[in-house]
Design a protein around this motif. Structure first.
Motif, PDB file in Angstrom:
ATOM      1  N   PHE A 273       0.799  -1.224   0.000  1.00  0.00           N
ATOM      2  CA  PHE A 273       0.000   0.000   0.000  1.00  0.00           C
ATOM      3  C   PHE A 273       0.833   1.275   0.000  1.00  0.00           C
ATOM      4  CE2 PHE A 273      -2.912  -3.261   1.471  1.00  0.00           C
ATOM      5  CZ  PHE A 273      -4.055  -2.957   0.752  1.00  0.00           C
ATOM      6  N   TYR A 274       2.089   1.179   0.382  1.00  0.00           N
ATOM      7  CA  TYR A 274       2.948   2.366   0.374  1.00  0.00           C
ATOM      8  C   TYR A 274       2.914   3.078  -0.983  1.00  0.00           C
ATOM      9  CZ  TYR A 274       7.221   5.174   0.870  1.00  0.00           C
ATOM     10  OH  TYR A 274       8.138   6.193   0.895  1.00  0.00           O
ATOM     11  N   PRO A 275       3.062   2.380  -2.111  1.00  0.00           N
ATOM     12  CA  PRO A 275       2.973   3.075  -3.403  1.00  0.00           C
ATOM     13  C   PRO A 275       1.558   3.435  -3.823  1.00  0.00           C
ATOM     14  CG  PRO A 275       3.400   0.746  -3.754  1.00  0.00           C
ATOM     15  CD  PRO A 275       3.491   0.971  -2.281  1.00  0.00           C
ATOM     16  N   ILE A 288      -3.996   9.455   4.717  1.00  0.00           N
ATOM     17  CA  ILE A 288      -3.782   8.181   4.022  1.00  0.00           C
ATOM     18  C   ILE A 288      -3.610   7.047   5.045  1.00  0.00           C
ATOM     19  CG2 ILE A 288      -2.849   9.229   1.933  1.00  0.00           C
ATOM     20  CD1 ILE A 288      -0.025   8.497   3.000  1.00  0.00           C
ATOM     21  N   GLY A 289      -3.965   7.334   6.297  1.00  0.00           N
ATOM     22  CA  GLY A 289      -3.919   6.306   7.334  1.00  0.00           C
ATOM     23  C   GLY A 289      -2.649   6.282   8.138  1.00  0.00           C
ATOM     24  N   VAL A 290      -1.645   7.091   7.763  1.00  0.00           N
ATOM     25  CA  VAL A 290      -0.421   7.167   8.564  1.00  0.00           C
ATOM     26  C   VAL A 290      -0.767   7.849   9.888  1.00  0.00           C
ATOM     27  CG1 VAL A 290       1.865   8.211   8.728  1.00  0.00           C
ATOM     28  CG2 VAL A 290       1.125   7.153   6.583  1.00  0.00           C
ATOM     29  N   GLY A 291      -0.443   7.190  10.993  1.00  0.00           N
ATOM     30  CA  GLY A 291      -0.860   7.660  12.306  1.00  0.00           C
ATOM     31  C   GLY A 291      -2.166   7.042  12.760  1.00  0.00           C
ATOM     32  N   TYR A 292      -2.828   6.316  11.856  1.00  0.00           N
ATOM     33  CA  TYR A 292      -4.045   5.572  12.188  1.00  0.00           C
ATOM     34  C   TYR A 292      -3.690   4.087  12.100  1.00  0.00           C
ATOM     35  CZ  TYR A 292      -9.027   4.312  12.169  1.00  0.00           C
ATOM     36  OH  TYR A 292     -10.252   3.770  12.465  1.00  0.00           O
ATOM     37  N   PHE A 299      -7.935   6.762   2.070  1.00  0.00           N
ATOM     38  CA  PHE A 299      -7.970   8.174   1.705  1.00  0.00           C
ATOM     39  C   PHE A 299      -9.194   8.771   2.389  1.00  0.00           C
ATOM     40  CE2 PHE A 299      -6.048   5.819  -1.768  1.00  0.00           C
ATOM     41  CZ  PHE A 299      -4.921   6.566  -2.088  1.00  0.00           C
ATOM     42  N   ALA A 300      -8.996   9.811   3.205  1.00  0.00           N
ATOM     43  CA  ALA A 300     -10.138  10.372   3.922  1.00  0.00           C
ATOM     44  C   ALA A 300      -9.885  11.841   4.229  1.00  0.00           C
ATOM     45  CB  ALA A 300     -10.394   9.601   5.212  1.00  0.00           C
ATOM     46  N   LEU A 328     -13.862   7.497  10.384  1.00  0.00           N
ATOM     47  CA  LEU A 328     -12.871   7.395  11.463  1.00  0.00           C
ATOM     48  C   LEU A 328     -12.629   8.749  12.112  1.00  0.00           C
ATOM     49  CD1 LEU A 328      -9.300   7.521  10.021  1.00  0.00           C
ATOM     50  CD2 LEU A 328     -11.268   7.504   8.490  1.00  0.00           C
ATOM     51  N   LYS A 329     -12.023   8.691  13.284  1.00  0.00           N
ATOM     52  CA  LYS A 329     -11.572   9.896  13.983  1.00  0.00           C
ATOM     53  C   LYS A 329     -10.152   9.617  14.470  1.00  0.00           C
ATOM     54  CE  LYS A 329     -14.427  12.330  16.528  1.00  0.00           C
ATOM     55  NZ  LYS A 329     -15.271  12.827  17.662  1.00  0.00           N
ATOM     56  N   PRO A 330      -9.140   9.918  13.670  1.00  0.00           N
ATOM     57  CA  PRO A 330      -7.760   9.572  14.038  1.00  0.00           C
ATOM     58  C   PRO A 330      -7.249  10.423  15.187  1.00  0.00           C
ATOM     59  CG  PRO A 330      -7.786  10.876  12.038  1.00  0.00           C
ATOM     60  CD  PRO A 330      -9.219  10.584  12.364  1.00  0.00           C
ATOM     61  N   PHE A 331      -6.311   9.877  15.930  1.00  0.00           N
ATOM     62  CA  PHE A 331      -5.730  10.576  17.070  1.00  0.00           C
ATOM     63  C   PHE A 331      -4.439  11.297  16.694  1.00  0.00           C
ATOM     64  CE2 PHE A 331      -8.224   7.148  19.034  1.00  0.00           C
ATOM     65  CZ  PHE A 331      -9.041   7.915  19.855  1.00  0.00           C
ATOM     66  N   TYR A 332      -3.851  10.940  15.537  1.00  0.00           N
ATOM     67  CA  TYR A 332      -2.570  11.506  15.163  1.00  0.00           C
ATOM     68  C   TYR A 332      -2.611  11.935  13.692  1.00  0.00           C
ATOM     69  CZ  TYR A 332      -1.262   8.846  19.303  1.00  0.00           C
ATOM     70  OH  TYR A 332      -1.212   8.326  20.562  1.00  0.00           O
ATOM     71  N   ALA A 333      -1.613  12.751  13.330  1.00  0.00           N
ATOM     72  CA  ALA A 333      -1.340  13.122  11.940  1.00  0.00           C
ATOM     73  C   ALA A 333      -2.527  13.843  11.314  1.00  0.00           C
ATOM     74  CB  ALA A 333      -0.939  11.886  11.136  1.00  0.00           C
TER      75      ALA A 333
END
Length: 431
Positions: A273-275, A288-292, A299-300, A328-333
């Motif tokens: 998924f990185y690319p 893009i979900g980094v930190g989640y 993608f959100a 979602l409700k992310p806590f980071y990034a």
């Protein structure tokens, strides 16, 4: 068992309880194996081959090792400790890429020179004041060994460290030995244009495609053979090949354990998924979900509408891919503390799935559904330079921004892939 209980003089009730306890104990002992059956290891990495060969190519040499936590054997023992204890091998120095040799540095943070607490060896940083080993750093070293698991994507910095180490070895007359490891994406995926001169950087160090379809050993052979290193130099290169790996294998088929290659690539599937989203992620415009919990798999944004975006993307019928609405409700990034909506990317047929184009299709559909949020009209222009460097070309962004259509970029993005594939075939170590 019943006879044994009778000999012990127990009552029928005690017999029943004893048998029940025994059965429970057996169930507890056998259940983990039933739920998590042992995985057959199908691949011997270059490190395993080196061990089996008695470290022959290192005998009598003073060795410097470039590695990080991904450098492990099949029992997850560090290459550092293995070479430090190997008979006939003198491990004299360590060299730290991004994240450090023991993985104790955050992404992007400079790594300091230090001493490795476990071995007492000096650790020279290749991600601090310099990213290329200096002659002083290579004094007292006969051979540099490289053992790092990369993820098959040009913008991941470990292959840049490899190439610069090859340059340093060539300039200082040192041997460089690559302990080969699998390309987690397999050996078939080649996507993206070659890096252009004005976009050469540590995230696009060499003129290769975004996905290059080679192992690190094969890539080293190509950089050397095609004189792609700075100044056209060549180093004294030796690759210790794997055994059991084929080009059709992605990492999940190797049987090897995955050690996170960075904090945001925690599982082997993360490399797929990185690319998919990493280029768009450079803009910091959508999560893009980094930190989640699902880095690079989504993608959100707070302004997106999940069902609409999922319907639009699924209507494009991207081979091997399904888009699912996500909330979602992310806590980071990106999006910290906000309610976000978007899509999770599910790769259901990896062999057919194009990877890098997915983020451009998302950008296209965002601009169509919510023109007031078209990416390049609203993202921070200060981040465009990094976006271009990761793409390897300014043309990708400039062509896309005109109409926000992937079709305006597709041919340019794909223009070098087939020629590169044909050129790289002569460096294949595995068929």
């Amino acid at each position: 068992m019943v006879r044994l209980l009778k000999r012990l003089g127990t009552t029928p009730k005690q017999d029943t309880l004893a048998l029940a306890r025994l059965l429970c104990a057996l169930l507890v002992a056998l259940l983990p194996a039933a739920l998590c059956p042992a995985q057959t290891i199908r691949v011997q990495t270059g490190l395993e081959v080196l061990k089996a060969d008695g470290f022959r190519c290192l005998q009598g040499k003073r060795v410097g090792l470039i590695t990080n936590p991904t450098g492990v054997d099949n029992q997850l023992r560090s290459t550092i400790d293995i070479l430090h204890e190997a008979p006939g091998v003198r491990l004299v120095a360590l060299y730290a890429p991004e994240h450090g040799v023991r993985g104790n540095a955050h992404a992007g943070d400079h790594v300091a020179d230090q001493r490795d607490p476990a071995t007492g060896l000096p650790v020279h940083s290749l991600y601090g004041k310099t990213r290329k080993a200096t002659p002083e750093m290579l004094e007292g070293v006969d051979a540099l060994v490289y053992d790092i698991q990369d993820i098959g994507c040009r913008s991941f910095t470990y292959i840049s460290t490899l190439g610069l180490a090859m340059e340093a070895a060539a300039e200082c007359g040192k041997e460089l030995i690559v302990l080969d490891r699998p390309n987690p994406l397999g050996g078939r995926k080649v996507e993206g244009c070659l890096v252009e001169d004005d976009c050469l950087s540590f995230v696009s160090q060499f003129k290769i495609p975004y996905l290059y379809g080679l192992t690190c050993g094969e890539l080293a052979l190509m950089l050397n053979g095609e004189r792609m290193l700075s100044g056209g130099v060549r180093c004294q290169l030796h690759v210790v090949p794997m055994k059991g790996w084929t080009r059709d294998m992605d990492y999940t088929q190797t049987g090897l354990q995955w050690v996170p290659s960075s904090p945001h690539v925690p599982q082997a599937l993360s490399a797929w998924f990185y690319p998919v989203s990493g280029i768009l992620g450079e803009l910091g415009y959508m999560s893009i979900g980094v930190g989640y919990t699902i880095p690079f798999q989504m993608f959100a944004a707070p302004w997106a509408e999940a069902d609409s975006l999922a319907r639009a993307l699924n209507a494009l019928e991207v081979p091997g891919v399904i888009f699912r609405p996500i909330y979602l409700k992310p806590f980071y990034a990106v999006g910290q503390g906000q309610q976000l909506q978007g899509v999770q990317v599910h790769i259901v047929d990896y062999a057919r799935a194009p990877l890098s184009c997915i983020q451009f299709l998302v950008m296209q559909e965002v601009a169509r559904l919510w023109p007031e949020h078209a990416v390049f009209d609203h993202a921070d222009p200060g981040r465009f330079r990094m976006f271009d460097q990761v793409c390897g070309s300014r043309q990708v962004r400039e062509r896309f921004a005109r109409r926000n259509r992937w079709e305006d970029v597709r041919d340019y993005w794909d223009k070098d892939a087939e020629a590169f594939r044909k050129l790289s075939e002569k460096y294949y170590l595995y068929q």
